[in-house]
Scaffold this active site. Structure first.
Site, PDB file in Angstrom:
ATOM      1  N   ARG A  15      38.223  16.794  51.389  1.00 48.41           N
ATOM      2  CA  ARG A  15      39.775  17.734  52.201  1.00 48.41           C
ATOM      3  C   ARG A  15      40.846  16.555  52.336  1.00 48.41           C
ATOM      4  O   ARG A  15      40.110  15.981  53.614  1.00 48.41           O
ATOM      5  CB  ARG A  15      39.518  19.061  52.604  1.00 48.41           C
ATOM      6  N   LYS A  52      41.612  29.230  54.484  1.00 47.21           N
ATOM      7  CA  LYS A  52      42.191  30.461  55.703  1.00 47.21           C
ATOM      8  C   LYS A  52      43.860  29.636  56.159  1.00 47.21           C
ATOM      9  O   LYS A  52      44.985  29.796  56.161  1.00 47.21           O
ATOM     10  CB  LYS A  52      41.753  30.894  56.730  1.00 47.21           C
ATOM     11  N   ARG A 102      39.194  14.921  58.604  1.00 53.68           N
ATOM     12  CA  ARG A 102      37.901  15.185  59.839  1.00 53.68           C
ATOM     13  C   ARG A 102      37.349  14.894  59.746  1.00 53.68           C
ATOM     14  O   ARG A 102      36.221  14.823  58.716  1.00 53.68           O
ATOM     15  CB  ARG A 102      38.795  16.873  59.666  1.00 53.68           C
ATOM     16  N   ARG A 140      35.903  34.415  66.226  1.00 49.61           N
ATOM     17  CA  ARG A 140      34.736  34.017  65.612  1.00 49.61           C
ATOM     18  C   ARG A 140      33.721  34.395  65.850  1.00 49.61           C
ATOM     19  O   ARG A 140      31.877  33.840  64.881  1.00 49.61           O
ATOM     20  CB  ARG A 140      34.659  32.029  65.410  1.00 49.61           C
ATOM     21  N   ARG A 193      28.557  23.737  59.887  1.00 54.05           N
ATOM     22  CA  ARG A 193      29.137  24.305  60.161  1.00 54.05           C
ATOM     23  C   ARG A 193      28.838  25.936  59.651  1.00 54.05           C
ATOM     24  O   ARG A 193      29.923  27.187  59.881  1.00 54.05           O
ATOM     25  CB  ARG A 193      30.964  24.406  60.197  1.00 54.05           C
TER      26      ARG A 193
HETATM   27  P1  AP5 Z   1      42.125  24.792  54.557  1.00 52.53           P
HETATM   28  O1  AP5 Z   1      42.469  25.886  53.673  1.00 52.53           O
HETATM   29  O2  AP5 Z   1      41.550  24.191  55.165  1.00 52.53           O
HETATM   30  O3  AP5 Z   1      40.179  26.128  54.694  1.00 52.53           O
HETATM   31  P2  AP5 Z   1      39.817  26.611  55.524  1.00 52.53           P
HETATM   32  O4  AP5 Z   1      39.306  27.684  55.607  1.00 52.53           O
HETATM   33  O5  AP5 Z   1      41.179  26.824  56.822  1.00 52.53           O
HETATM   34  O6  AP5 Z   1      38.856  25.566  56.577  1.00 52.53           O
HETATM   35  P3  AP5 Z   1      38.616  24.927  57.385  1.00 52.53           P
HETATM   36  O7  AP5 Z   1      37.722  23.587  57.219  1.00 52.53           O
HETATM   37  O8  AP5 Z   1      39.996  23.987  58.395  1.00 52.53           O
HETATM   38  O9  AP5 Z   1      37.828  25.835  58.309  1.00 52.53           O
HETATM   39  P4  AP5 Z   1      37.202  26.173  59.704  1.00 52.53           P
HETATM   40  O10 AP5 Z   1      37.022  27.336  59.927  1.00 52.53           O
HETATM   41  O11 AP5 Z   1      36.263  25.385  59.856  1.00 52.53           O
HETATM   42  O12 AP5 Z   1      38.004  24.987  61.148  1.00 52.53           O
HETATM   43  P5  AP5 Z   1      38.912  25.122  61.935  1.00 52.53           P
HETATM   44  O13 AP5 Z   1      39.805  24.595  62.351  1.00 52.53           O
HETATM   45  O14 AP5 Z   1      39.206  26.494  62.309  1.00 52.53           O
HETATM   46  O15 AP5 Z   1      41.112  24.069  52.785  1.00 52.53           O
HETATM   47  C1  AP5 Z   1      39.584  23.681  52.404  1.00 52.53           C
HETATM   48  C2  AP5 Z   1      40.315  22.945  51.880  1.00 52.53           C
HETATM   49  O16 AP5 Z   1      40.615  23.245  50.331  1.00 52.53           O
HETATM   50  C3  AP5 Z   1      41.469  21.631  51.873  1.00 52.53           C
HETATM   51  O17 AP5 Z   1      41.597  20.802  50.671  1.00 52.53           O
HETATM   52  C4  AP5 Z   1      42.087  22.992  50.710  1.00 52.53           C
HETATM   53  O18 AP5 Z   1      43.238  22.289  49.988  1.00 52.53           O
HETATM   54  C5  AP5 Z   1      41.365  22.808  49.117  1.00 52.53           C
HETATM   55  N1  AP5 Z   1      42.037  24.673  48.942  1.00 52.53           N
HETATM   56  C6  AP5 Z   1      41.963  26.136  49.529  1.00 52.53           C
HETATM   57  N2  AP5 Z   1      42.206  26.932  48.691  1.00 52.53           N
HETATM   58  C7  AP5 Z   1      41.694  26.412  48.002  1.00 52.53           C
HETATM   59  C8  AP5 Z   1      41.485  27.348  45.966  1.00 52.53           C
HETATM   60  N3  AP5 Z   1      42.305  27.991  46.200  1.00 52.53           N
HETATM   61  N4  AP5 Z   1      41.390  26.622  45.572  1.00 52.53           N
HETATM   62  C9  AP5 Z   1      40.543  25.319  45.458  1.00 52.53           C
HETATM   63  N5  AP5 Z   1      40.612  24.316  46.777  1.00 52.53           N
HETATM   64  C10 AP5 Z   1      41.023  25.166  47.589  1.00 52.53           C
HETATM   65  O19 AP5 Z   1      37.851  25.147  62.982  1.00 52.53           O
HETATM   66  C11 AP5 Z   1      37.318  23.501  63.105  1.00 52.53           C
HETATM   67  C12 AP5 Z   1      36.291  23.966  64.727  1.00 52.53           C
HETATM   68  O20 AP5 Z   1      37.081  23.854  65.998  1.00 52.53           O
HETATM   69  C13 AP5 Z   1      35.742  24.383  64.579  1.00 52.53           C
HETATM   70  O21 AP5 Z   1      33.982  24.257  63.753  1.00 52.53           O
HETATM   71  C14 AP5 Z   1      35.004  24.811  65.843  1.00 52.53           C
HETATM   72  O22 AP5 Z   1      34.379  23.646  66.938  1.00 52.53           O
HETATM   73  C15 AP5 Z   1      36.071  24.708  67.188  1.00 52.53           C
HETATM   74  N6  AP5 Z   1      36.972  25.883  66.745  1.00 52.53           N
HETATM   75  C16 AP5 Z   1      38.468  26.748  66.201  1.00 52.53           C
HETATM   76  N7  AP5 Z   1      38.124  27.963  66.085  1.00 52.53           N
HETATM   77  C17 AP5 Z   1      37.355  28.653  66.767  1.00 52.53           C
HETATM   78  C18 AP5 Z   1      36.840  29.684  67.157  1.00 52.53           C
HETATM   79  N8  AP5 Z   1      37.205  31.273  67.890  1.00 52.53           N
HETATM   80  N9  AP5 Z   1      35.500  30.002  68.961  1.00 52.53           N
HETATM   81  C19 AP5 Z   1      34.402  29.144  68.396  1.00 52.53           C
HETATM   82  N10 AP5 Z   1      35.068  28.087  68.489  1.00 52.53           N
HETATM   83  C20 AP5 Z   1      36.500  27.517  67.686  1.00 52.53           C
END
Ligand code: AP5
Length: 225
Positions: free
Chosen positions: A129, A16, A162, A91, A173
């Site tokens: 990552r 994402k 991270r 979410r 997660r």
């Molecule tokens: P990346 O692009 O970072 O993936 P992502 O989907 O953004 O993963 P996240 O871990 O950031 O998502 P998340 O939803 O768990 O975390 P968030 O920060 O939102 O890619 C991941 C890896 O894969 C990278 O190394 C990249 O290079 C590689 N990659 C990407 N595309 C690829 C491809 N096509 N092929 C190969 N490799 C690839 O949330 C973190 C925490 O915040 C949550 O756990 C929660 O506690 C809190 N939080 C955030 N939002 C909310 C909400 N709305 N409600 C409640 N809590 C929330």
């Protein structure tokens, strides 16, 4: 011009953030990542950050009331006037309900692009990552390493892992995703605003697929993108 509201929906590691960053550069829409906003609050030790940290470190979701307030404030800013990309929000079903309530007309309500990918691939992606804390560029230790070793090849900052990317927390997660967030697929599908793509492909191929959906929706909605 109608505002175009795009949700990137998918499990942790679906890509994402990677896609939102690329789309923001192409479309000129801001990327609104609740994860990034919360991580910044944690770094700055604000009241929000101190509250959010205990949920984030264990892989749990931060309470809806806190993230809803963040998003409402952020969407009110002028850079969202033409459109925006939501990365990591909504979410939960209540968050999706809150977001729907921010739009008066059905034609303006957000549509979701679901990035579909098996859990096994995600664990590998997240455990390798590496992120640049300065410019946000994302790397993977094996599949897309930085040309500058453990420094960002864009801005030179030291890359970081991270806190929530340990295997145990990744697994939690994913459990939370399937229980709390996956039901949003049905939520947006029932409203005719869900488009799914295969996320287990090269980054550029996925980007093109998402762009096509956004542009087609833009034509239907009367936006210019
Ligand atoms: P990346 O692009 O970072 O993936 P992502 O989907 O953004 O993963 P996240 O871990 O950031 O998502 P998340 O939803 O768990 O975390 P968030 O920060 O939102 O890619 C991941 C890896 O894969 C990278 O190394 C990249 O290079 C590689 N990659 C990407 N595309 C690829 C491809 N096509 N092929 C190969 N490799 C690839 O949330 C973190 C925490 O915040 C949550 O756990 C929660 O506690 C809190 N939080 C955030 N939002 C909310 C909400 N709305 N409600 C409640 N809590 C929330």
């Amino acid at each position: 011009m109608t505002q175009q509201a795009v949700i990137l929906l998918g499990p942790p590691g679906a890509g994402k953030g990677t896609q939102a960053r690329m789309l923001a550069a192409i479309l000129g829409y801001p990327q609104i990542s609740t994860g990034d906003i919360l991580r910044e609050a944690v770094r700055n030790e604000t009241a929000l950050g101190l509250e959010a940290r205990r949920y984030m470190n264990s892989g749990a979701l931060v309470p809806d009331s806190l993230v809803d307030a963040i998003v409402k404030e952020r969407l009110g800013r002028s850079d969202c006037a033409a459109g925006f990309l939501l990365d990591g929000y909504p979410r939960t079903i209540p968050q999706a309900g809150c977001l729907e309530g921010l739009f008066a007309r059905d034609a303006e309500r957000p549509f979701a692009v679901g990035i579909h990918i098996p859990d096994g691939v995600l664990v590998n992606r997240l455990s390798g990552r590496l992120t640049c804390p300065s410019c946000g560029k994302m790397f993977h230790a094996l599949s897309s390493p930085s040309k500058a070793g453990y420094r960002c090849d864009q801005c030179g900052a030291a890359l970081v892992t991270r806190k929530d990317d340990s295997v145990e927390v990744i697994e939690e997660r994913l459990r939370v995703y399937h229980r709390e967030t996956e039901p949003l697929v049905g939520f947006y599908r029932e409203r005719g605003r869900y488009f799914e793509i295969d996320g287990d492909r090269p980054v550029e191929v996925i980007n093109e697929a998402i762009l096509q959906i956004i542009r087609t929706q833009g034509q239907n909605q009367g936006t210019t993108r």
